[in-house]
Design a protein around this motif. Structure first.
Motif, PDB file in Angstrom:
ATOM      1  N   LYS A 249     -31.404 -34.741  39.207  1.00  0.00           N
ATOM      2  CA  LYS A 249     -30.352 -34.578  40.209  1.00  0.00           C
ATOM      3  C   LYS A 249     -30.712 -35.346  41.477  1.00  0.00           C
ATOM      4  CE  LYS A 249     -27.665 -31.120  42.605  1.00  0.00           C
ATOM      5  NZ  LYS A 249     -27.790 -30.035  43.522  1.00  0.00           N
ATOM      6  N   GLN A 250     -31.973 -35.139  41.899  1.00  0.00           N
ATOM      7  CA  GLN A 250     -32.477 -35.801  43.106  1.00  0.00           C
ATOM      8  C   GLN A 250     -32.406 -37.325  42.946  1.00  0.00           C
ATOM      9  OE1 GLN A 250     -33.832 -34.630  45.896  1.00  0.00           O
ATOM     10  NE2 GLN A 250     -35.363 -36.078  46.632  1.00  0.00           N
ATOM     11  N   LYS A 251     -32.892 -37.781  41.785  1.00  0.00           N
ATOM     12  CA  LYS A 251     -32.923 -39.223  41.501  1.00  0.00           C
ATOM     13  C   LYS A 251     -31.502 -39.794  41.545  1.00  0.00           C
ATOM     14  CE  LYS A 251     -34.542 -41.329  37.554  1.00  0.00           C
ATOM     15  NZ  LYS A 251     -35.364 -41.233  36.352  1.00  0.00           N
ATOM     16  N   PHE A 252     -30.591 -39.083  40.905  1.00  0.00           N
ATOM     17  CA  PHE A 252     -29.197 -39.530  40.865  1.00  0.00           C
ATOM     18  C   PHE A 252     -28.607 -39.586  42.275  1.00  0.00           C
ATOM     19  CE2 PHE A 252     -24.740 -37.820  40.705  1.00  0.00           C
ATOM     20  CZ  PHE A 252     -24.140 -39.025  40.400  1.00  0.00           C
ATOM     21  N   GLU A 253     -28.793 -38.529  43.030  1.00  0.00           N
ATOM     22  CA  GLU A 253     -28.150 -38.472  44.352  1.00  0.00           C
ATOM     23  C   GLU A 253     -28.716 -39.511  45.326  1.00  0.00           C
ATOM     24  OE1 GLU A 253     -28.372 -34.336  45.333  1.00  0.00           O
ATOM     25  OE2 GLU A 253     -26.535 -33.864  44.213  1.00  0.00           O
ATOM     26  N   VAL A 254     -30.056 -39.632  45.320  1.00  0.00           N
ATOM     27  CA  VAL A 254     -30.686 -40.604  46.233  1.00  0.00           C
ATOM     28  C   VAL A 254     -30.272 -42.027  45.862  1.00  0.00           C
ATOM     29  CG1 VAL A 254     -32.900 -41.634  46.903  1.00  0.00           C
ATOM     30  CG2 VAL A 254     -32.656 -39.149  46.850  1.00  0.00           C
TER      31      VAL A 254
ATOM     32  N   GLU B  16     -35.815 -26.760  34.159  1.00  0.00           N
ATOM     33  CA  GLU B  16     -35.276 -26.628  35.502  1.00  0.00           C
ATOM     34  C   GLU B  16     -35.839 -27.740  36.393  1.00  0.00           C
ATOM     35  OE1 GLU B  16     -36.088 -22.692  36.892  1.00  0.00           O
ATOM     36  OE2 GLU B  16     -34.720 -22.927  38.586  1.00  0.00           O
ATOM     37  N   LYS B  17     -37.141 -27.992  36.223  1.00  0.00           N
ATOM     38  CA  LYS B  17     -37.809 -29.026  37.012  1.00  0.00           C
ATOM     39  C   LYS B  17     -37.181 -30.390  36.686  1.00  0.00           C
ATOM     40  CE  LYS B  17     -42.512 -30.696  37.929  1.00  0.00           C
ATOM     41  NZ  LYS B  17     -42.877 -31.787  37.003  1.00  0.00           N
ATOM     42  N   SER B  18     -37.035 -30.649  35.403  1.00  0.00           N
ATOM     43  CA  SER B  18     -36.471 -31.934  34.984  1.00  0.00           C
ATOM     44  C   SER B  18     -35.029 -32.085  35.493  1.00  0.00           C
ATOM     45  CB  SER B  18     -36.579 -32.038  33.459  1.00  0.00           C
ATOM     46  OG  SER B  18     -35.509 -32.748  32.936  1.00  0.00           O
ATOM     47  N   GLU B  19     -34.265 -30.989  35.446  1.00  0.00           N
ATOM     48  CA  GLU B  19     -32.886 -31.041  35.933  1.00  0.00           C
ATOM     49  C   GLU B  19     -32.852 -31.372  37.422  1.00  0.00           C
ATOM     50  OE1 GLU B  19     -31.064 -28.443  37.827  1.00  0.00           O
ATOM     51  OE2 GLU B  19     -28.994 -28.662  37.134  1.00  0.00           O
ATOM     52  N   SER B  20     -33.750 -30.714  38.190  1.00  0.00           N
ATOM     53  CA  SER B  20     -33.694 -30.946  39.635  1.00  0.00           C
ATOM     54  C   SER B  20     -34.219 -32.348  39.985  1.00  0.00           C
ATOM     55  CB  SER B  20     -34.412 -29.823  40.388  1.00  0.00           C
ATOM     56  OG  SER B  20     -35.690 -30.214  40.769  1.00  0.00           O
ATOM     57  N   GLU B  21     -35.178 -32.844  39.201  1.00  0.00           N
ATOM     58  CA  GLU B  21     -35.657 -34.223  39.425  1.00  0.00           C
ATOM     59  C   GLU B  21     -34.557 -35.248  39.151  1.00  0.00           C
ATOM     60  OE1 GLU B  21     -40.409 -33.572  38.426  1.00  0.00           O
ATOM     61  OE2 GLU B  21     -39.100 -34.551  36.954  1.00  0.00           O
TER      62      GLU B  21
ATOM     63  N   SER C 237     -27.967 -39.345  32.840  1.00  0.00           N
ATOM     64  CA  SER C 237     -29.285 -38.697  32.693  1.00  0.00           C
ATOM     65  C   SER C 237     -29.282 -37.311  33.324  1.00  0.00           C
ATOM     66  CB  SER C 237     -30.366 -39.516  33.393  1.00  0.00           C
ATOM     67  OG  SER C 237     -30.705 -40.608  32.614  1.00  0.00           O
ATOM     68  N   TYR C 238     -28.702 -37.238  34.512  1.00  0.00           N
ATOM     69  CA  TYR C 238     -28.643 -35.953  35.211  1.00  0.00           C
ATOM     70  C   TYR C 238     -27.759 -34.979  34.434  1.00  0.00           C
ATOM     71  CZ  TYR C 238     -26.855 -32.630  38.680  1.00  0.00           C
ATOM     72  OH  TYR C 238     -26.438 -31.505  39.328  1.00  0.00           O
ATOM     73  N   GLU C 239     -26.622 -35.487  33.978  1.00  0.00           N
ATOM     74  CA  GLU C 239     -25.681 -34.667  33.203  1.00  0.00           C
ATOM     75  C   GLU C 239     -26.367 -34.112  31.953  1.00  0.00           C
ATOM     76  OE1 GLU C 239     -22.219 -32.804  32.899  1.00  0.00           O
ATOM     77  OE2 GLU C 239     -22.601 -34.261  34.488  1.00  0.00           O
ATOM     78  N   ASN C 240     -27.153 -34.968  31.279  1.00  0.00           N
ATOM     79  CA  ASN C 240     -27.862 -34.534  30.072  1.00  0.00           C
ATOM     80  C   ASN C 240     -28.885 -33.443  30.385  1.00  0.00           C
ATOM     81  OD1 ASN C 240     -26.444 -36.280  28.492  1.00  0.00           O
ATOM     82  ND2 ASN C 240     -28.013 -37.878  28.471  1.00  0.00           N
ATOM     83  N   ALA C 241     -29.615 -33.642  31.478  1.00  0.00           N
ATOM     84  CA  ALA C 241     -30.624 -32.642  31.867  1.00  0.00           C
ATOM     85  C   ALA C 241     -29.936 -31.315  32.173  1.00  0.00           C
ATOM     86  CB  ALA C 241     -31.412 -33.130  33.071  1.00  0.00           C
ATOM     87  N   ARG C 242     -28.768 -31.395  32.821  1.00  0.00           N
ATOM     88  CA  ARG C 242     -28.029 -30.185  33.155  1.00  0.00           C
ATOM     89  C   ARG C 242     -27.511 -29.503  31.890  1.00  0.00           C
ATOM     90  NH1 ARG C 242     -23.354 -30.628  37.535  1.00  0.00           N
ATOM     91  NH2 ARG C 242     -22.237 -31.131  35.639  1.00  0.00           N
ATOM     92  N   GLU C 243     -27.046 -30.329  30.948  1.00  0.00           N
ATOM     93  CA  GLU C 243     -26.558 -29.794  29.671  1.00  0.00           C
ATOM     94  C   GLU C 243     -27.674 -29.079  28.903  1.00  0.00           C
ATOM     95  OE1 GLU C 243     -23.651 -29.567  27.819  1.00  0.00           O
ATOM     96  OE2 GLU C 243     -22.823 -29.862  29.833  1.00  0.00           O
TER      97      GLU C 243
END
Ligand SMILES: [Zn+2]
Length: 252
Positions: free
Chosen positions: A148-153, A141-146, A50-56
């Motif tokens: 990312k946060q979700k993935f890392e936590v 950008e917001k979705s990407e950072s969310e 999910s994070y990878e997709n948002a980043r893409e």
């Protein structure tokens, strides 16, 4: 009313007692191993994707944006070049000898002016598109950072959970090794065989005169033997070892 009235002294086969314990350990081990090796890593992987997709999506968007900016700069350059061409044409005017030549230069100038108007329209469109896109970018950008946060936590939490599961599994394994030494080898071998063949369950409780694993009725005489003798018996339907948990009235 208990059917076992008068039989308060029950004999429990020692192997059976250990097997029931072993069964609990094996089931907990199977559940926790699956959680540690499959379920949790799959959840982490899902969040990573999910994070990878948002980043893409953000990267693709930025690529589009820089392509538009590049187009805008090229256009700017072309407008400048065209203005230079107009200035050069103007410089030619004083030296003109004939009307035909004069009109040709004016026409050329007029063409350049028209070209500039078209290019400026195009520039305006590009600017508008860049404006709209910078609004969209904020969302991405917001979705990407969310994500990312979700993935890392989650990754951190789940990895901690996996670590704890690993510790518990090591405990269970040690307990298992100990219990096995207390079970007759033949009984243990049978338990292992049935457990492998029957989704990890090699011993079953009798509830309402039925095997709780295969739900088939146990012949009454076998039920009595299991309750009263110290012997160990297998379910005639599924081969699992059968045990009976005494009711409270029986143990008191
Ligand atoms: Zn059975």
């Amino acid at each position: 009313m208990s059917v076992d009235t008068g039989q308060s002294r029950r004999k429990i086969n020692p192997d059976l007692e250990q097997l029931a314990h072993l069964q609990k350990i094996d089931q907990e081990t199977a559940r926790k191993t699956d959680l540690k090796d499959n379920a949790l890593p799959a959840e982490i992987e899902g969040l990573r994707v999910s994070y990878e997709n948002a980043r893409e999506r953000l990267k693709k968007f930025d690529d589009e944006l820089s392509a538009i900016n590049k187009q805008r700069k090229e256009l700017e350059l072309k407008v400048e070049e065209t203005r230079d061409s107009i200035a050069k044409a103007k410089q030619k005017l004083p030296g003109v000898k004939t009307n035909v030549e004069y009109r040709a230069i004016l026409k050329e100038q007029d063409n350049f002016e028209k070209k500039i108007v078209l290019m400026e329209d195009e520039q305006l469109e590009l600017m508008e598109s860049i404006d709209t896109k910078s609004g969209e970018r904020k969302q991405l950008e917001k979705s990407e950072s969310e994500e990312k946060q979700k993935f890392e936590v989650n990754k951190k939490e789940k990895e901690e959970a996996m670590g704890e599961l690993g510790e518990r599994l090591a405990e269970l394994s040690a307990q298992r090794d100990e219990i096995i030494t207390a079970i007759s080898p033949g009984v243990y071998a049978n338990y292992s065989k049935v457990s492998r063949q029957r989704s990890g369950v090699g011993v079953a409780e009798i509830v309402d005169q039925s095997c709780r694993a295969c739900f088939q009725l146990i012949p009454p005489q076998l039920d009595v033997l299991i309750r009263t003798t110290g012997e160990i018996y297998q379910c005639p339907h599924c081969d699992r070892y059968l045990y009976h948990v005494p009711e409270e009235s029986e143990t008191s």
